[in-house]
Scaffold this motif. Structure first.
Motif, short mmCIF file in Angstrom:
data_model
loop_
_atom_site.label_atom_id
_atom_site.label_comp_id
_atom_site.label_asym_id
_atom_site.label_seq_id
_atom_site.Cartn_x
_atom_site.Cartn_y
_atom_site.Cartn_z
N ALA A 213 -12.70 -1.04 50.57
CA ALA A 213 -13.85 -1.05 51.48
C ALA A 213 -13.45 -1.53 52.86
O ALA A 213 -13.93 -1.00 53.88
CB ALA A 213 -14.96 -1.93 50.91
N ASP A 214 -12.55 -2.50 52.92
CA ASP A 214 -12.08 -2.99 54.22
C ASP A 214 -11.39 -1.87 55.01
O ASP A 214 -11.58 -1.75 56.23
CB ASP A 214 -11.11 -4.15 54.03
CG ASP A 214 -11.80 -5.42 53.54
OD1 ASP A 214 -13.04 -5.51 53.67
OD2 ASP A 214 -11.10 -6.31 53.03
N ARG B 1 -22.46 -0.40 47.94
CA ARG B 1 -22.22 -1.39 46.89
C ARG B 1 -21.86 -0.66 45.59
O ARG B 1 -22.60 0.22 45.15
CB ARG B 1 -23.44 -2.27 46.68
CG ARG B 1 -23.73 -3.23 47.83
CD ARG B 1 -24.87 -4.18 47.50
NE ARG B 1 -26.11 -3.47 47.27
CZ ARG B 1 -26.95 -3.11 48.23
NH1 ARG B 1 -26.68 -3.38 49.50
NH2 ARG B 1 -28.08 -2.47 47.94
N ALA C 134 -11.94 1.35 54.75
CA ALA C 134 -12.96 2.30 55.20
C ALA C 134 -13.62 1.81 56.49
O ALA C 134 -13.85 2.60 57.43
CB ALA C 134 -14.01 2.50 54.11
N ARG C 135 -13.90 0.51 56.56
CA ARG C 135 -14.54 -0.04 57.77
C ARG C 135 -13.55 -0.15 58.93
O ARG C 135 -13.85 0.25 60.06
CB ARG C 135 -15.14 -1.41 57.44
CG ARG C 135 -16.39 -1.35 56.56
CD ARG C 135 -17.02 -2.72 56.41
NE ARG C 135 -16.23 -3.58 55.54
CZ ARG C 135 -16.46 -3.77 54.26
NH1 ARG C 135 -17.48 -3.15 53.67
NH2 ARG C 135 -15.71 -4.58 53.53
N THR D 126 -19.49 2.63 53.60
CA THR D 126 -19.35 1.87 52.36
C THR D 126 -20.70 1.72 51.67
O THR D 126 -21.76 1.78 52.31
CB THR D 126 -18.76 0.48 52.63
OG1 THR D 126 -19.63 -0.25 53.49
CG2 THR D 126 -17.38 0.59 53.26
N VAL E 68 -16.79 4.92 50.38
CA VAL E 68 -16.16 3.99 49.45
C VAL E 68 -17.22 3.12 48.80
O VAL E 68 -17.93 2.38 49.48
CB VAL E 68 -15.12 3.11 50.17
CG1 VAL E 68 -14.54 2.08 49.20
CG2 VAL E 68 -14.01 3.98 50.74
N ALA E 69 -17.31 3.22 47.47
CA ALA E 69 -18.17 2.34 46.68
C ALA E 69 -17.25 1.45 45.86
O ALA E 69 -16.95 1.74 44.70
CB ALA E 69 -19.10 3.15 45.79
N GLU F 14 -15.30 -2.84 45.93
CA GLU F 14 -15.18 -4.16 46.55
C GLU F 14 -13.82 -4.28 47.23
O GLU F 14 -12.89 -3.52 46.96
CB GLU F 14 -15.30 -5.25 45.48
CG GLU F 14 -16.60 -5.22 44.70
CD GLU F 14 -16.56 -6.15 43.50
OE1 GLU F 14 -17.61 -6.75 43.19
OE2 GLU F 14 -15.49 -6.28 42.87
N SER G 11 -14.31 5.23 44.32
CA SER G 11 -15.20 4.37 43.57
C SER G 11 -14.44 3.55 42.55
O SER G 11 -13.53 4.05 41.87
CB SER G 11 -16.26 5.23 42.85
OG SER G 11 -17.07 4.44 42.01
#
Length: 415
Positions: free
Chosen positions: A343-344, A356, A346-347, A354, A336-337, A339, A309
């Motif tokens: 987050a990329d 927000r 994690a995806r 993910t 993953v919280a 930006e 986070s």
């Protein structure tokens, strides 16, 4: 790939643990690829501020470990919260490395420099301009951004003056380096925006500590957890930058009895987070406090997913928390919280969910998704993450990228 004489300039090195062990892994990997490796570092004292067993402070000490030669130089050992002592630690290594260490950097083909702290510029500049050794500067922490975000500089006119001075100092480091490596794509774009030539920048992610350890059991029995309960773990600093209030709020909104959130660590927001969990009746949140380092592998094994986070804004878009690589390497799923780059990953890895950052409703929806997936499917996500780590973040992958950048630098330098 040609055999090269490669130097590593880093304040942190074996046998120091955790993030301080990462340069040692690079040295071993480069030596294993047939290169001659010379390290310039300090006497090991991280994280306790006391010298590691078997060491006594001296002006310098030379060692050979396998195919790697190591020159250690004196420094002021300290890692407490005192700003004055921290500056003394950083500054003493830089001056000592300049005076007692730079002779071993003469005659190198190329030099890798871990740029945190930025005081390492003193011996780096000497090697670059006196010995004419091309430098690969690996930006492990963005200065002055990370120092400002930590609150280390405080506020006021003096702090702004120091911040501008640090920015100018870093600009000089970037200009003198043949290549500037960044640990995240966002940091590459940021430095390009600050005037570092795009052709000089390269993305080289950092790896995790891959030191072999006995396989750790988990803490489920000790914590009284049922086999069907889905465990989310947050382990790390409890500070403003992590934005953990929204995690506590989100847990309070999830009624699924399978969810358990374990929070391990300490920091400035710990008391507030504990009070908020009590106030909201978030019985699915448990605070474990600061666990000993030797229990961290067991905590990693306990989590079906691990939480990363960062508060939105500031450095979050281009920060890559080290727990991302550590979680992938351990074969655990991610929530993953944040930006940007974290987050990329994690995806892209297939290992993560993910949410927000700063949005309790979005995080609560992700928590419910964890419960719906269940432990077996989360384990499959973790396995996908482990495979992604091997391809992208491993020591072997990092050493190959460093080797390629150094080889290109040597070719240009010789021409």
């Amino acid at each position: 790939m040609r055999r090269m004489r490669i130097g590593l300039l880093t304040q942190w090195f074996d046998p120091e643990p955790g993030p301080a062990a990462l340069p040692g892994m690079l040295a071993t990997a480069l030596a294993g690829r047939g290169h001659e490796v010379q390290v310039l570092t300090g006497f090991p004292n991280y994280p306790t501020g006391r010298l590691a067993p078997g060491y006594r402070m001296a002006r310098r000490r030379d060692e050979t470990v396998g195919a790697t030669r190591i020159r250690r130089v004196a420094l002021y050992p300290s890692h407490d919260r005192s700003a004055l002592r921290r500056v003394a630690n950083y500054g003493s290594f830089a001056v000592s490395a300049l005076a007692s260490g730079t002779p071993v950097l003469r005659g190198l083909d190329a030099l890798w420099v871990g740029n945190s702290p930025i005081s390492v510029a003193l011996p780096m500049w000497f090697a670059r301009y006196a010995h004419r050794v091309p430098v690969l500067l690996h930006v492990l922490d963005l200065w002055p951004d990370s120092v400002v975000a930590s609150g280390f500089l405080g506020t006021g006119r003096l702090s702004r003056t120091v911040e501008r001075g640090m920015a100018g100092w870093c600009g000089g480091m970037y200009r003198s380096a043949a290549r500037v490596a960044c640990v995240s794509p966002g940091a590459v774009d940021l430095l390009a925006g600050r005037g570092v030539p795009r052709e000089k920048l390269v993305h080289i992610p950092m790896w995790a500590d891959e030191t072999p350890r006995p396989r750790a059991g988990d803490l489920r029995a000790e914590l009284g957890l049922r086999p069907d309960q889905v465990v989310l773990v947050y382990a790390g600093a409890l500070g403003e930058a992590q934005g953990l209030d929204s995690l506590v709020d989100a847990c309070a909104r999830v009624t699924d009895p399978r969810l358990v959130c374990l929070i391990a660590g300490s920091g400035t927001t710990e008391e507030r987070l504990r009070h908020r969990a009590d106030e909201l009746g978030a019985a699915n949140v448990r605070f474990l406090g600061q666990l000993p380092r030797e229990r961290m592998p067991a905590l990693m094994a306990t989590g079906d997913a691990h939480y990363v986070s960062l508060r939105p804004g500031g450095m979050s878009a281009y920060t890559m928390p080290s727990k991302v690589q550590a979680t992938l390497a351990a074969g655990r799923a991610l929530l993953v919280a944040a930006e940007g780059d974290a987050a990329d990953v994690a995806r892209d890895s297939g290992a993560g969910i993910t949410a927000r950052p700063g949005d309790p409703d979005s995080i609560a929806a992700a928590l419910r998704e964890l419960c719906d997936l269940g432990r077996e499917k989360l384990d499959l996500l973790g396995q996908a993450g482990r495979q992604h780590y091997q391809r992208v973040f491993s020591v072997a992958a990092g050493a190959q990228r460093v080797e390629q950048a150094l080889s290109e630098m040597v070719d240009v330098h010789r021409r």
